[in-house]
Design an enzyme around this catalytic site. Structure first.
Site: not given
Length: 264
Positions: A97, A207
């Site tokens: 990524k 998160t």
């Protein structure tokens, strides 16, 4: 429900999870197990290059999760390419990524350096997942390079502000043929569901789960939301209108009554 296909591999879950911000490897492992996620991202800089494993990698491998190393921390294309090469050597995967964000305050992806890094890594045979701005022109250009997926942001990394870029995500989802993964800023299960309802191939969440009061329970919530969102997309959402549309039109009712009276 159909399967997610990324870089030629099939997955049942459309939830990709991050591995940062967890209090411990044990909580990370239990959380991922509860989420049903089969793909997890992790920063290359957190890997023990010498031994190829650490308290992050082992819990993932034990669960059979596919690793998607990321170049978080790279400030330019050169650093991103170097991180990808280290990752392939240490982890034995050609998945990467690409994250390039030189500004540490906002962590917004650098468009030019991201494109340059992706171009080089695709040429080197990597399966590239490009974290990028919600920019249709950029996503189409990355698609033409041959990336495995584009990963436009919903809002800044870790902000939990949700789908602030939704109008642009809709354009990307409409025009791009490669997989589109909504990445960054998702703060609630409902936003993951919304992304999948719009047609995203998958969502990336870190998160919102790791920083939740109960990460394991939140993982279950995101699992359910992703399943609901994809099912909604596959079922076909009802069209939206500016004005009301009666669910039981009076005209049809009156017509039926009048017809009945005529026959009587």
């Amino acid at each position: 429900m159909d399967k997610l296909v990324l870089a030629g591999q099939e997955f049942d879950s459309r939830l990709i999870v991050g591995t940062g911000k967890y209090a411990s490897g044990a909580i990370l492992q239990e959380s991922i197990k509860a989420s049903g996620a089969q793909i997890a991202t992790m920063a290359v800089k957190r890997v023990d290059i010498k031994h190829g494993t650490d308290d992050i990698v082992k819990p993932l491998k034990d669960l059979g999760v596919t690793l998607m190393p990321n170049t978080s921390g790279a400030r330019n294309a050169k650093e991103a390419v170097f991180a990808a090469q280290l990752s392939r050597e240490a982890l034995g995967t050609d998945w990467i990524k690409v994250e390039v964000h030189p500004d540490q305050k906002y962590l917004l992806p650098d468009t030019i350096e991201t494109y340059n890094a992706c171009k080089e890594l695709v040429a080197q045979g990597f399966k590239v997942f490009a974290y990028c701005q919600a920019d249709l022109c950029l996503c189409k250009a990355l698609e033409e390079l041959g990336v495995a997926a584009v990963m436009p942001l919903g809002s800044p990394i870790g902000s939990a502000r949700g789908l602030e870029t939704e109008p642009f995500l809709k354009l990307i989802l409409k025009e791009c043929r490669c997989p589109v993964v909504v990445d960054a800023g998702i703060g609630a299960p409902s936003e993951a569901a919304r992304s999948l309802e719009l047609g995203a191939s998958a969502v990336m969440v870190n998160t919102a789960i790791a920083a939740a009061g109960d990460p394991i329970a939140m993982s279950r919530a995101f699992k359910a939301a992703c399943e609901a969102g994809r099912l909604g997309y596959e079922a076909g959402l009802a069209a939206q209108y500016e004005t009301a549309k009666a669910t039981s039109p009076m005209e049809q009712f009156l017509h039926s009554v009048l017809e009945a009276e005529k026959e009587a």
